[in-house]
Design a protein around this motif. Structure first.
Motif, PDB file in Angstrom:
ATOM      1  N   GLY A   1       0.835  -1.191   0.000  1.00 55.16           N
ATOM      2  CA  GLY A   1       0.000   0.000   0.000  1.00 55.16           C
ATOM      3  C   GLY A   1       0.873   1.245   0.000  1.00 55.16           C
ATOM      4  O   GLY A   1       2.028   1.221  -0.428  1.00 55.16           O
ATOM      5  N   LYS A   2       0.336   2.350   0.538  1.00 54.20           N
ATOM      6  CA  LYS A   2       1.086   3.616   0.549  1.00 54.20           C
ATOM      7  C   LYS A   2       1.902   3.809   1.819  1.00 54.20           C
ATOM      8  O   LYS A   2       2.616   4.795   1.968  1.00 54.20           O
ATOM      9  CB  LYS A   2       0.111   4.783   0.370  1.00 54.20           C
ATOM     10  CG  LYS A   2      -0.558   4.768  -1.011  1.00 54.20           C
ATOM     11  CD  LYS A   2      -1.532   5.918  -1.159  1.00 54.20           C
ATOM     12  CE  LYS A   2      -2.183   5.887  -2.537  1.00 54.20           C
ATOM     13  NZ  LYS A   2      -3.193   6.960  -2.697  1.00 54.20           N
TER      14      LYS A   2
ATOM     15  N   GLN B   1       3.183   4.803   9.224  1.00 56.21           N
ATOM     16  CA  GLN B   1       3.521   6.132   9.745  1.00 56.21           C
ATOM     17  C   GLN B   1       2.700   6.474  10.980  1.00 56.21           C
ATOM     18  O   GLN B   1       3.140   7.231  11.840  1.00 56.21           O
ATOM     19  CB  GLN B   1       3.282   7.188   8.663  1.00 56.21           C
ATOM     20  CG  GLN B   1       4.207   7.066   7.451  1.00 56.21           C
ATOM     21  CD  GLN B   1       3.803   8.000   6.330  1.00 56.21           C
ATOM     22  OE1 GLN B   1       3.270   9.083   6.572  1.00 56.21           O
ATOM     23  NE2 GLN B   1       4.037   7.587   5.093  1.00 56.21           N
ATOM     24  N   LEU B   2       1.506   5.907  11.063  1.00 56.83           N
ATOM     25  CA  LEU B   2       0.612   6.171  12.196  1.00 56.83           C
ATOM     26  C   LEU B   2       0.802   5.158  13.326  1.00 56.83           C
ATOM     27  O   LEU B   2       0.047   5.172  14.295  1.00 56.83           O
ATOM     28  CB  LEU B   2      -0.847   6.136  11.727  1.00 56.83           C
ATOM     29  CG  LEU B   2      -1.282   7.200  10.727  1.00 56.83           C
ATOM     30  CD1 LEU B   2      -2.666   6.880  10.185  1.00 56.83           C
ATOM     31  CD2 LEU B   2      -1.283   8.577  11.382  1.00 56.83           C
ATOM     32  N   SER B   3       1.797   4.280  13.184  1.00 49.27           N
ATOM     33  CA  SER B   3       2.033   3.179  14.134  1.00 49.27           C
ATOM     34  C   SER B   3       0.919   2.146  14.103  1.00 49.27           C
ATOM     35  O   SER B   3       0.697   1.413  15.075  1.00 49.27           O
ATOM     36  CB  SER B   3       2.199   3.717  15.565  1.00 49.27           C
ATOM     37  OG  SER B   3       3.277   4.632  15.606  1.00 49.27           O
TER      38      SER B   3
ATOM     39  N   THR C   1      -0.650  -1.797   8.200  1.00 49.17           N
ATOM     40  CA  THR C   1      -1.778  -2.584   7.691  1.00 49.17           C
ATOM     41  C   THR C   1      -1.355  -3.523   6.572  1.00 49.17           C
ATOM     42  O   THR C   1      -0.394  -3.270   5.845  1.00 49.17           O
ATOM     43  CB  THR C   1      -2.898  -1.665   7.149  1.00 49.17           C
ATOM     44  OG1 THR C   1      -2.365  -0.852   6.093  1.00 49.17           O
ATOM     45  CG2 THR C   1      -3.476  -0.802   8.241  1.00 49.17           C
ATOM     46  N   ALA C   2      -2.107  -4.606   6.466  1.00 49.77           N
ATOM     47  CA  ALA C   2      -2.001  -5.511   5.323  1.00 49.77           C
ATOM     48  C   ALA C   2      -3.077  -5.097   4.336  1.00 49.77           C
ATOM     49  O   ALA C   2      -4.267  -5.122   4.662  1.00 49.77           O
ATOM     50  CB  ALA C   2      -2.200  -6.955   5.773  1.00 49.77           C
ATOM     51  N   ASN C   3      -2.669  -4.660   3.162  1.00 46.72           N
ATOM     52  CA  ASN C   3      -3.619  -4.272   2.116  1.00 46.72           C
ATOM     53  C   ASN C   3      -4.058  -5.527   1.357  1.00 46.72           C
ATOM     54  O   ASN C   3      -3.224  -6.241   0.809  1.00 46.72           O
ATOM     55  CB  ASN C   3      -2.988  -3.275   1.148  1.00 46.72           C
ATOM     56  CG  ASN C   3      -2.871  -1.904   1.749  1.00 46.72           C
ATOM     57  OD1 ASN C   3      -2.271  -1.737   2.804  1.00 46.72           O
ATOM     58  ND2 ASN C   3      -3.436  -0.903   1.097  1.00 46.72           N
TER      59      ASN C   3
ATOM     60  N   ASN D   1      -9.999   6.170   2.648  1.00 44.16           N
ATOM     61  CA  ASN D   1      -9.065   6.965   3.455  1.00 44.16           C
ATOM     62  C   ASN D   1      -9.238   8.465   3.204  1.00 44.16           C
ATOM     63  O   ASN D   1      -8.314   9.158   2.757  1.00 44.16           O
ATOM     64  CB  ASN D   1      -7.609   6.549   3.158  1.00 44.16           C
ATOM     65  CG  ASN D   1      -7.326   5.125   3.567  1.00 44.16           C
ATOM     66  OD1 ASN D   1      -7.603   4.720   4.684  1.00 44.16           O
ATOM     67  ND2 ASN D   1      -6.792   4.350   2.633  1.00 44.16           N
ATOM     68  N   PRO D   2     -10.429   9.006   3.471  1.00 38.48           N
ATOM     69  CA  PRO D   2     -10.706  10.401   3.121  1.00 38.48           C
ATOM     70  C   PRO D   2      -9.847  11.421   3.851  1.00 38.48           C
ATOM     71  O   PRO D   2      -9.631  12.529   3.348  1.00 38.48           O
ATOM     72  CB  PRO D   2     -12.190  10.567   3.491  1.00 38.48           C
ATOM     73  CG  PRO D   2     -12.450   9.511   4.514  1.00 38.48           C
ATOM     74  CD  PRO D   2     -11.579   8.362   4.128  1.00 38.48           C
TER      75      PRO D   2
END
Length: 309
Positions: free
Chosen positions: A196-197, A202-204, A207-209, A245-246
């Protein structure tokens, strides 16, 4: 259960009890019918066999790009494996197959192919070219080819169809509790972990996309869900976001899972995600920091739900 996708490889020396259908979702309504098939097969010393079709007939005959199904074929096999069937025959559906006459279907598929001695079918089942034959015709064929036909009454068929409709509607509305109740198991998404991106990291909250190859698979309403997965024979819990992810102006819909207390490289692996609960809608937060606070709250709520007996 033995799964076969080429009828010429079916052992037709063993007489069978057969039911026919798409069985999308293999939900509690279907299970009643399948349990009856399995019990009758045991009593009559027959092999309990499901005849299903893939691709879905609507994909071929109507080229319906908007059709949404509850199971991929692999998910369906996995669910059916554990209920006591002897055989699952997945017949490849094609335009050529759809043009088979009722006589040819019965003779080549049911009699010669599957050695059917009993067929359990719904009162409204239609088959053959242009679906011009019905259960009365099947009973007549049974007298010719020496197989018994058991009719499932309208009340039970209606129960099955209503359940499928309710499950799809519930998932589209994010009501995972109702969907799981009708399914009799947790609704699942199966896909490959892709890059993913890196925002979650970065947010700790790495994730697994999840990339789902089958575009006909029904994806529940956007939002945040509590999930679990079996990875290397261990149950791992987490939370999943379905959406755009808005907060960071995402343009493409994604399915991202943050697993709790888990640090393993999953890239390229195919995993199954079982959806347990829905936490909330997807929101656009005023800042990335605000989003991080909400994720921490989501994790706390998820862990408290997981801890419940």
């Amino acid at each position: 259960m033995i799964t076969i996708q080429n009828i010429s490889k079916f052992d037709n020396q063993q007489p069978t009890a057969v039911t026919i259908g798409t069985f999308d979702g293999v939900h509690i309504g279907h299970r009643k019918l399948l349990d009856r098939l399995i019990n009758d097969a045991k009593l009559l010393n027959l092999k309990a066999t499901v005849l299903t079709f893939f691709p879905h007939p609507r994909m071929i005959l109507q080229q319906d790009a908007n059709i949404k199904l509850l199971n991929t074929i692999d998910e369906k096999i996995k669910i059916l494996e554990n209920i006591g069937l002897d055989y699952l025959m997945i017949y490849p559906f094609s335009k050529e197959f759809s043009r088979l006459s009722a006589t040819d279907f019965v003779e080549s598929i049911l009699v010669k192919g599957l050695a059917s001695k009993k067929i359990i079918i719904g009162y409204d089942h239609r088959f053959g070219r242009n679906r011009n034959a019905d259960i009365k015709d099947l009973i007549s064929f049974g007298k010719i080819y020496s197989f018994e036909v058991e009719e499932i009454p309208a009340q039970e068929i209606d129960e099955v169809s209503v359940s499928s409709t309710k499950i799809r509607k519930a998932l589209e509305e994010g009501d995972i509790t109702t969907a799981n109740a009708y399914l009799g198991y947790n609704y699942m998404l199966t896909g490959t972990v892709i890059h993913g991106k890196g925002l979650g990291k970065q947010l700790s909250f790495p994730t697994a996309n999840i990339h789902i190859e089958e575009n006909f698979k029904l994806i529940p309403l956007n939002g945040v869900y509590v999930v679990k997965s079996e990875i290397d024979n261990a149950t791992v819990y987490g939370m999943m976001n379905i959406g755009f992810n808005p907060t960071v102006s995402g343009k493409e819909k994604s399915i991202e899972v943050h697993f709790f207390d888990f640090d393993q490289d999953l890239y390229g692996k195919k995993i199954q995600i079982d959806i347990l609960e829905r936490l909330r809608d997807e929101h656009k937060f005023n800042s990335v920091e605000e989003l991080k606070k909400q994720l921490e709250q989501d994790k706390k709520t998820s862990l408290s739900l997981i801890a419940k007996p």
